[in-house]
Scaffold this motif. Structure first.
Motif, PDB file in Angstrom:
ATOM      1  N   ARG A  83       0.989  -1.319   0.016  1.00  0.00           N
ATOM      2  CA  ARG A  83      -0.074   0.010  -0.012  1.00  0.00           C
ATOM      3  C   ARG A  83       0.896   1.234  -0.013  1.00  0.00           C
ATOM      4  O   ARG A  83       0.921   2.054   0.975  1.00  0.00           O
ATOM      5  CB  ARG A  83      -0.832  -0.085   1.084  1.00  0.00           C
ATOM      6  N   PRO A  84       1.438   1.570  -1.102  1.00  0.00           N
ATOM      7  CA  PRO A  84       2.397   2.881  -1.189  1.00  0.00           C
ATOM      8  C   PRO A  84       1.642   3.810  -1.446  1.00  0.00           C
ATOM      9  O   PRO A  84       0.607   3.811  -1.616  1.00  0.00           O
ATOM     10  CB  PRO A  84       3.317   2.263  -2.439  1.00  0.00           C
ATOM     11  N   PRO A  85       2.227   5.190  -0.918  1.00  0.00           N
ATOM     12  CA  PRO A  85       1.268   6.613  -1.287  1.00  0.00           C
ATOM     13  C   PRO A  85       1.453   6.694  -2.686  1.00  0.00           C
ATOM     14  O   PRO A  85       2.212   6.158  -3.499  1.00  0.00           O
ATOM     15  CB  PRO A  85       2.456   7.365  -0.609  1.00  0.00           C
ATOM     16  N   LEU A  86       0.276   7.672  -3.245  1.00  0.00           N
ATOM     17  CA  LEU A  86       0.333   7.866  -4.531  1.00  0.00           C
ATOM     18  C   LEU A  86       1.420   8.700  -5.085  1.00  0.00           C
ATOM     19  O   LEU A  86       1.914   9.281  -4.280  1.00  0.00           O
ATOM     20  CB  LEU A  86      -1.052   8.424  -4.936  1.00  0.00           C
ATOM     21  N   ILE A  87       1.550   8.617  -6.472  1.00  0.00           N
ATOM     22  CA  ILE A  87       2.544   9.341  -6.760  1.00  0.00           C
ATOM     23  C   ILE A  87       2.105  10.424  -7.873  1.00  0.00           C
ATOM     24  O   ILE A  87       1.473  10.196  -8.656  1.00  0.00           O
ATOM     25  CB  ILE A  87       3.773   8.617  -7.532  1.00  0.00           C
ATOM     26  N   VAL A  88       2.496  11.802  -7.749  1.00  0.00           N
ATOM     27  CA  VAL A  88       2.075  12.517  -8.784  1.00  0.00           C
ATOM     28  C   VAL A  88       3.733  13.029  -9.058  1.00  0.00           C
ATOM     29  O   VAL A  88       4.356  13.626  -8.299  1.00  0.00           O
ATOM     30  CB  VAL A  88       1.594  13.894  -8.031  1.00  0.00           C
ATOM     31  N   PHE A  89       4.131  13.091 -10.390  1.00  0.00           N
ATOM     32  CA  PHE A  89       5.387  13.427 -10.843  1.00  0.00           C
ATOM     33  C   PHE A  89       5.224  14.942 -11.021  1.00  0.00           C
ATOM     34  O   PHE A  89       4.307  15.574 -11.888  1.00  0.00           O
ATOM     35  CB  PHE A  89       5.976  12.781 -11.996  1.00  0.00           C
ATOM     36  N   VAL A  90       6.311  15.855 -10.667  1.00  0.00           N
ATOM     37  CA  VAL A  90       6.484  17.059 -11.004  1.00  0.00           C
ATOM     38  C   VAL A  90       7.674  17.561 -11.668  1.00  0.00           C
ATOM     39  O   VAL A  90       8.828  17.404 -10.773  1.00  0.00           O
ATOM     40  CB  VAL A  90       5.976  18.011  -9.680  1.00  0.00           C
ATOM     41  N   THR A  91       7.717  17.934 -12.997  1.00  0.00           N
ATOM     42  CA  THR A  91       9.212  17.992 -13.552  1.00  0.00           C
ATOM     43  C   THR A  91       9.124  18.848 -14.501  1.00  0.00           C
ATOM     44  O   THR A  91       8.118  19.214 -15.076  1.00  0.00           O
ATOM     45  CB  THR A  91       9.500  16.459 -14.009  1.00  0.00           C
ATOM     46  N   LYS A 104       2.086   3.920 -12.666  1.00  0.00           N
ATOM     47  CA  LYS A 104       0.971   4.167 -11.984  1.00  0.00           C
ATOM     48  C   LYS A 104       0.743   5.446 -11.344  1.00  0.00           C
ATOM     49  O   LYS A 104       0.306   5.519 -10.311  1.00  0.00           O
ATOM     50  CB  LYS A 104       0.495   3.007 -11.067  1.00  0.00           C
ATOM     51  N   ALA A 105       1.636   6.375 -11.960  1.00  0.00           N
ATOM     52  CA  ALA A 105       1.483   7.698 -11.548  1.00  0.00           C
ATOM     53  C   ALA A 105      -0.010   8.212 -11.700  1.00  0.00           C
ATOM     54  O   ALA A 105      -0.629   8.060 -12.530  1.00  0.00           O
ATOM     55  CB  ALA A 105       2.447   8.789 -12.087  1.00  0.00           C
ATOM     56  N   VAL A 106      -0.283   9.249 -10.582  1.00  0.00           N
ATOM     57  CA  VAL A 106      -1.789   9.586 -10.674  1.00  0.00           C
ATOM     58  C   VAL A 106      -1.813  10.695 -11.673  1.00  0.00           C
ATOM     59  O   VAL A 106      -2.733  11.031 -12.432  1.00  0.00           O
ATOM     60  CB  VAL A 106      -1.976  10.154  -9.300  1.00  0.00           C
ATOM     61  N   ASP A 107      -0.596  11.361 -11.788  1.00  0.00           N
ATOM     62  CA  ASP A 107      -0.482  12.789 -12.652  1.00  0.00           C
ATOM     63  C   ASP A 107       0.775  12.996 -12.851  1.00  0.00           C
ATOM     64  O   ASP A 107       1.806  12.479 -12.250  1.00  0.00           O
ATOM     65  CB  ASP A 107      -1.328  13.991 -11.952  1.00  0.00           C
ATOM     66  N   TYR A 108       0.890  14.005 -13.896  1.00  0.00           N
ATOM     67  CA  TYR A 108       2.392  14.151 -14.441  1.00  0.00           C
ATOM     68  C   TYR A 108       2.221  15.987 -14.685  1.00  0.00           C
ATOM     69  O   TYR A 108       1.698  16.109 -15.568  1.00  0.00           O
ATOM     70  CB  TYR A 108       2.589  13.519 -15.620  1.00  0.00           C
ATOM     71  N   VAL A 109       2.858  16.578 -13.877  1.00  0.00           N
ATOM     72  CA  VAL A 109       2.640  17.965 -13.685  1.00  0.00           C
ATOM     73  C   VAL A 109       4.135  18.616 -14.265  1.00  0.00           C
ATOM     74  O   VAL A 109       5.199  18.292 -13.697  1.00  0.00           O
ATOM     75  CB  VAL A 109       2.193  18.619 -12.354  1.00  0.00           C
TER      76      VAL A 109
END
Length: 287
Positions: A83-91, A104-109
């Motif tokens: 049960r890892p935390p969700l990932i949002v990449f910010v790059t 399985k990233a939630v979003d890519y900002v």
């Protein structure tokens, strides 16, 4: 409410991201980590605490290109947990989007982060965790500022680049009038009088403007401000500091080292700048 961890090895960008997250009413807490080691230590503590524990993390806002382990490396490590935390990449880079969503990233900002784009990433994270948007306060009729749901059922690709800005010497920095400089924070632009700035501190490709009321971060190198504001009485005293000559309260000499007091701040003067600074202060004192 979301508990967030922001990870970025560029301190000014990390501070900006934390500011935006803490300004979102759907985020109950936002902590920062400035490198992969610190981030993994914090995430490990969260996993040991459990999702409902005091150290729990719901979502990690993760930079990709960092010294040592990359954000993708961290995401791969987390994918091995139940049960890892969700990932949002910010790059700042578009080229990792396929790998990000494979993980399985939630979003890519994309950077520079726009407040409305980050708000959408928060909405997606809440939706994936099955948490509804907060209800308006009784009697106010107010509706939380939550972006409308994306029509797509799967995470969208990289965010669109921001609208082109008018030409300027540096992105995100402009002078509205000769006596003012524009600073941006969380999508809000303020105009700071240059006369109110006591000293400037270098932070990588950024500079922090210190005034009596606080500090402001601008995306401009210290060397550029040194050249631009030389005629306004700003002098370089160190590779990290630019000081308004008229705001120096004391010059201190101690065992061969030189420092100045500017308000409550004591700043070191490098040897290469010490003689020139003393000469300038003497000329100022004698008119």
């Amino acid at each position: 409410m979301l508990r967030a961890l922001a990870v970025d090895d560029e301190k000014p960008l990390l501070e900006e991201l934390l500011y935006l997250l803490r300004s979102d009413p759907r985020v109950s807490s936002a902590e920062g980590a400035s490198d992969a080691t610190e981030a993994l230590r914090r995430i490990t503590r969260a996993l040991e605490s459990g999702p409902d524990g005091p150290d729990g993390i719901d979502v990690v806002f993760l930079d990709i290109q960092m010294a040592g382990l990359t954000g993708l490396d961290i995401a791969r490590l987390l994918s091995g947990f139940a049960r890892p935390p969700l990932i949002v990449f910010v790059t700042a880079h578009e080229g990792f989007a396929v790998q990000a969503f494979d993980l399985k990233a939630v979003d890519y900002v994309l950077k520079p982060v726009r407040p409305e784009r980050l708000a959408e990433a928060v909405r997606r994270a809440r939706a994936q965790l099955g948490r509804p948007a907060p209800a308006p306060e009784p009697g106010t009729g107010a509706v939380p500022a939550v972006p409308p749901p994306s029509p797509a059922a799967v995470p969208a690709g990289p965010s669109a680049p921001p609208a082109p800005r008018r030409p300027a010497a540096e992105a995100g920095v402009a002078e509205r009038a000769p006596d003012q400089i524009a600073v941006e924070l969380g999508g809000v632009t303020r105009f700071v009088a240059i006369a109110d700035i006591a000293y400037v501190e270098a932070q990588g490709d950024y500079a922090r403007l210190h005034t009596d009321d606080g500090s402001h971060l601008v995306r401009i190198p210290l060397s550029t401000l040194e050249e631009r504001w030389a005629a306004r009485g700003f002098v370089r005293i160190h590779r990290r500091h630019l000081v308004a000559l008229g705001r120096i309260d004391e010059l201190r000499l101690d065992s061969g080292t030189t420092s100045v007091r500017v308000g409550s701040a004591e700043l070191q003067v490098s040897r290469r700048h010490a003689r020139e600074l003393r000469d300038l202060l003497m000329r100022q004192a004698t008119g």
